[in-house]
Design an enzyme around this catalytic site. Structure first.
Site, PDB file in Angstrom:
ATOM      1  N   TRP A  78       0.835  -1.193   0.000  1.00  0.00           N
ATOM      2  CA  TRP A  78       0.000   0.000   0.000  1.00  0.00           C
ATOM      3  C   TRP A  78       0.881   1.258   0.000  1.00  0.00           C
ATOM      4  CZ3 TRP A  78      -4.816   1.434  -0.854  1.00  0.00           C
ATOM      5  CH2 TRP A  78      -5.220   2.710  -0.443  1.00  0.00           C
ATOM      6  N   ASP A 175       2.452   3.850 -20.670  1.00  0.00           N
ATOM      7  CA  ASP A 175       1.044   4.260 -20.522  1.00  0.00           C
ATOM      8  C   ASP A 175       0.971   5.307 -19.414  1.00  0.00           C
ATOM      9  OD1 ASP A 175      -1.707   4.389 -20.802  1.00  0.00           O
ATOM     10  OD2 ASP A 175      -2.100   2.598 -19.610  1.00  0.00           O
TER      11      ASP A 175
END
Length: 271
Positions: A78, A175
């Site tokens: 996280w 991307d």
């Protein structure tokens, strides 16, 4: 919930799943980010694992640690979100230049990847222009209207004239739109959703940042140029490098993206 053979507790939906379902959760007391996709294409999450590994370079923007990967999903460390600060933007620009300066073996990658939910060919080619036409433009033309396709095909015929000075392969995200930057509470900018990573042209990442408006973009670009100046004419080549993601959007979403792709091709020809 079980993802990638891990049992996850305290599972809560979160942002970060443009294609996938994304969750904030805990595994063995550790806070993690998890995402999954029903009926995911074969190798979908493994491609992202490879991309994150490829981008994990000393001095480059950080990428989350990989906890587990499976056919059904990916679990990562996280990263606590933060705000897009000036200091973070400057450091990101410098670190992105460092990433691009690390040279992969060639244009392409050892394995194919994905962009969004679409397959992405990474077969190597001798030049970036040949790679871009064969693997980033031609596979995504089928959904264009005939007059839109003709403009793009004219660009392909003149690719060597508009590609700019030759550059060696750069290690790129592939991307790098604003949604794939994670501005962390640690004042770092993390790279995520890396299934498109490959050896390409560094201007591609920078053009993608502009396509949908990354925060503090001019600060990022200025810091980048201080470390690794771009070749003359790079701003005029932005439409060329935005052509691929616009074609991908035309394939995925239709609508006005085919027209925008044709406009980008026309602008690249006119530059």
């Amino acid at each position: 919930m079980r993802i990638a053979n891990l049992v996850l507790d305290d599972v809560r939906p979160t942002s970060g799943g443009d294609i996938c379902q994304a969750f904030k959760a805990r595994h063995c007391g550790r806070r993690v980010f998890a995402k999954t996709l029903a009926n995911a294409p074969s190798g979908f999450f493994a491609a992202e694992e490879r991309g994150l590994t490829m981008l994990r370079v000393d001095g480059a923007p950080p990428v989350p640690g990989i906890v587990a990967v499976g056919d059904d999903g990916l679990v990562l460390d996280w990263v606590e979100p933060g705000a897009p600060s000036l200091a973070a933007a400057e450091e990101f620009g410098r670190r992105l230049a460092t990433l691009h300066a690390t040279r992969p073996a060639g244009f392409g990658a050892p394995r194919d990847g994905f962009i969004g939910s679409l397959p992405l060919s990474n077969d190597s080619e001798e030049t970036w222009a040949a790679f871009y036409v064969k693997h980033r433009i031609f596979p995504y033309l089928k959904d264009l209207l005939p007059h839109e396709r003709r403009v793009v095909e004219r660009l392909c015929e003149r690719i060597d004239d508009v590609a700019g000075p030759p550059e060696p392969p750069a290690r790129i995200h592939g991307d790098l739109w604003s949604g794939n930057l994670l501005w962390g509470a640690d004042d770092a900018v993390w790279l995520v959703d890396a299934a498109s990573a490959h050896g390409g042209h560094r201007e591609t990442d920078l053009a993608m940042l502009r396509l949908f408006g990354a925060p503090r973009l001019e600060t990022i670009l200025q810091a980048y140029q201080e470390v690794s100046p771009l070749a003359d004419g790079w701003r005029e080549r932005v439409p060329l490098h935005q052509l691929h993601p616009l074609l991908v959007h035309a394939t995925l979403f239709g609508g006005h993206y085919g027209a925008r792709a044709a406009e980008a091709a026309a602008a690249a020809l006119a530059a």
